[in-house]
Motif scaffolding. Structure first.
Motif, PDB file in Angstrom:
ATOM      1  N   LEU A  54       0.833  -1.207   0.000  1.00  0.00           N
ATOM      2  CA  LEU A  54       0.000   0.000   0.000  1.00  0.00           C
ATOM      3  C   LEU A  54       0.868   1.258   0.000  1.00  0.00           C
ATOM      4  CD1 LEU A  54      -2.861   1.159   0.127  1.00  0.00           C
ATOM      5  CD2 LEU A  54      -2.614   1.253   2.602  1.00  0.00           C
ATOM      6  N   MET A  55       2.031   1.214   0.628  1.00  0.00           N
ATOM      7  CA  MET A  55       2.937   2.364   0.576  1.00  0.00           C
ATOM      8  C   MET A  55       3.374   2.638  -0.863  1.00  0.00           C
ATOM      9  SD  MET A  55       5.195   1.417   3.953  1.00  0.00           S
ATOM     10  CE  MET A  55       6.516   2.515   3.463  1.00  0.00           C
ATOM     11  N   ARG A  75      -0.808  11.689   2.966  1.00  0.00           N
ATOM     12  CA  ARG A  75      -1.134  11.316   4.346  1.00  0.00           C
ATOM     13  C   ARG A  75      -1.187   9.799   4.527  1.00  0.00           C
ATOM     14  NH1 ARG A  75      -5.929  15.775   5.664  1.00  0.00           N
ATOM     15  NH2 ARG A  75      -4.539  17.596   5.734  1.00  0.00           N
ATOM     16  N   VAL A  76      -1.762   9.097   3.546  1.00  0.00           N
ATOM     17  CA  VAL A  76      -1.793   7.633   3.626  1.00  0.00           C
ATOM     18  C   VAL A  76      -0.371   7.075   3.595  1.00  0.00           C
ATOM     19  CG1 VAL A  76      -2.541   5.545   2.436  1.00  0.00           C
ATOM     20  CG2 VAL A  76      -4.098   7.491   2.626  1.00  0.00           C
ATOM     21  N   LEU A  77       0.464   7.624   2.709  1.00  0.00           N
ATOM     22  CA  LEU A  77       1.851   7.164   2.618  1.00  0.00           C
ATOM     23  C   LEU A  77       2.595   7.410   3.930  1.00  0.00           C
ATOM     24  CD1 LEU A  77       4.254   6.119   0.977  1.00  0.00           C
ATOM     25  CD2 LEU A  77       4.595   8.453   0.128  1.00  0.00           C
ATOM     26  N   TYR A  80       1.235   4.890   6.818  1.00  0.00           N
ATOM     27  CA  TYR A  80       1.697   3.504   6.707  1.00  0.00           C
ATOM     28  C   TYR A  80       3.218   3.414   6.850  1.00  0.00           C
ATOM     29  CZ  TYR A  80      -2.556   0.924   5.855  1.00  0.00           C
ATOM     30  OH  TYR A  80      -3.757   0.288   6.019  1.00  0.00           O
ATOM     31  N   THR A  81       3.932   4.450   6.462  1.00  0.00           N
ATOM     32  CA  THR A  81       5.379   4.451   6.693  1.00  0.00           C
ATOM     33  C   THR A  81       5.684   4.476   8.190  1.00  0.00           C
ATOM     34  OG1 THR A  81       5.728   5.620   4.603  1.00  0.00           O
ATOM     35  CG2 THR A  81       7.515   5.675   6.203  1.00  0.00           C
ATOM     36  N   LEU A  82       4.950   5.301   8.931  1.00  0.00           N
ATOM     37  CA  LEU A  82       5.144   5.362  10.380  1.00  0.00           C
ATOM     38  C   LEU A  82       4.758   4.044  11.048  1.00  0.00           C
ATOM     39  CD1 LEU A  82       5.871   7.084  12.836  1.00  0.00           C
ATOM     40  CD2 LEU A  82       3.492   7.871  12.892  1.00  0.00           C
ATOM     41  N   VAL A  86       7.215   1.563  13.244  1.00  0.00           N
ATOM     42  CA  VAL A  86       6.948   1.119  14.612  1.00  0.00           C
ATOM     43  C   VAL A  86       7.055  -0.403  14.717  1.00  0.00           C
ATOM     44  CG1 VAL A  86       5.165   0.988  16.392  1.00  0.00           C
ATOM     45  CG2 VAL A  86       5.555   3.130  15.187  1.00  0.00           C
ATOM     46  N   LEU A  87       6.484  -1.126  13.754  1.00  0.00           N
ATOM     47  CA  LEU A  87       6.534  -2.589  13.812  1.00  0.00           C
ATOM     48  C   LEU A  87       7.958  -3.114  13.646  1.00  0.00           C
ATOM     49  CD1 LEU A  87       3.310  -3.512  11.799  1.00  0.00           C
ATOM     50  CD2 LEU A  87       3.617  -3.360  14.274  1.00  0.00           C
ATOM     51  N   ASN A  88       8.747  -2.494  12.783  1.00  0.00           N
ATOM     52  CA  ASN A  88      10.148  -2.907  12.646  1.00  0.00           C
ATOM     53  C   ASN A  88      10.932  -2.606  13.919  1.00  0.00           C
ATOM     54  OD1 ASN A  88      11.191  -3.724   9.653  1.00  0.00           O
ATOM     55  ND2 ASN A  88       9.358  -2.429   9.510  1.00  0.00           N
TER      56      ASN A  88
END
Length: 296
Positions: A54-55, A75-77, A80-82, A86-88
């Motif tokens: 999606l990014m 904003r969507v990019l 999802y980047t943030l 966080v998950l990484n």
């Protein structure tokens, strides 16, 4: 022009290579996070495509869209980047997530943090469905702004201005010749040579008789406005031609030939044809009826 195109192509290929390598680096972290929140092997394998895919889609939409739609794609990019960051980051902090045979486990020791991370990880696929569908719809319905046609008279107007700015004469105007001052002789008194006494006196002319002005009585002007003496008789009035209904309808048809249906109103017809409001309403209804019949 060819070098410019080659540079752009090289830039795009470099971007694709960087995105592919970043996707591979983030693959293990997102897959392990999916296993930790209860996803099976197939779902965990597809989970990185959901987030990073999606990014990539939002990045393409940012390049295509404009205005408020482009802001939405950015904003969507960013969101999802943030989330991927966080998950990484959590994957790097929790050593248990690096186990290949990991099934379900906690993402954090503190319960509120664990709940928040699980909510983030499980909501990303649902958000991908919603935001991805919206971005694809915006891209498919996007219409780029038309390129303005070159002005055919631009070259002509530039040539006219250039001609106006040049001098009309091939040679510059010569400087004006200097004007020498003329000396006026000094005045001489009259008695220097001879006497100014006249030999024979000139008799003075007799005054002409002036007739006396006779006074006549003049009526005083009244400051009051004159009242109307009565109704003007029909014989003294200027006759006005009266148009028949057929003549009014012909004039209304001619005047409203290029009008759209929304513009055909009683007030507009009354001002154009110069008729009474009742006749204007009658003409409006007749014209609208004729147009409806012609449309069928």
């Amino acid at each position: 022009m060819s070098l410019h195109r080659k540079g752009r192509a090289a830039l795009v290929l470099a971007l694709v290579a960087v995105v592919a390598m970043a996707f591979r680096v983030s693959w293990n972290a997102l897959r392990d996070i999916a296993n930790a929140v209860g996803a099976d092997n197939t779902a965990a394998t597809l989970y990185p495509f959901v987030v990073d895919g999606l990014m990539a889609l939002a990045l393409v939409a940012t390049l295509v869209l404009a205005g408020r739609d482009r802001t939405f794609a950015l904003r969507v990019l960013g969101t999802y980047t943030l989330a991927s960051l966080v998950l990484n980051y959590v994957h790097g902090l929790v050593p248990k997530l690096h186990d290949a045979n990991l099934d379900w486990t906690r993402l954090a020791d503190w319960d509120p943090a664990n709940w928040a991370l699980v909510l983030l990880a499980t909501s990303l696929p649902v958000g991908s469905i919603y935001f991805g569908s919206d971005l694809v719809t915006k891209v498919l319905h996007h219409r780029p702004d038309p390129i303005p046609a070159p002005d055919a008279n631009a070259e002509e107007s530039t040539e006219i201005l250039r001609n106006r700015s040049t001098a009309d004469l091939p040679v510059s105007t010569p400087a004006p010749a200097p004007v020498l001052p003329v000396r006026i002789p000094d005045p001489v008194s009259a008695g220097f040579l001879k006497s100014t006494q006249l030999a024979k006196p000139i008799p003075a002319p007799a005054p002409a008789p002036v007739a006396a002005i006779e006074r006549r009585p003049v009526a005083a002007e009244s400051t009051r406005a004159r009242r109307a003496t009565g109704r003007v008789p029909d014989v003294a009035r200027t006759p006005r031609p009266r148009r028949t209904a057929a003549q009014l309808l012909d004039e209304a048809r001619t005047a409203t030939t290029g009008w759209p249906d929304v513009q055909i109103t009683a007030e507009g017809i009354r001002r154009t044809v110069r008729t009474s409001p009742a006749n204007a309403r009658m003409l409006r209804d007749t014209l609208l009826t004729e147009r409806a019949a012609n449309a069928v």
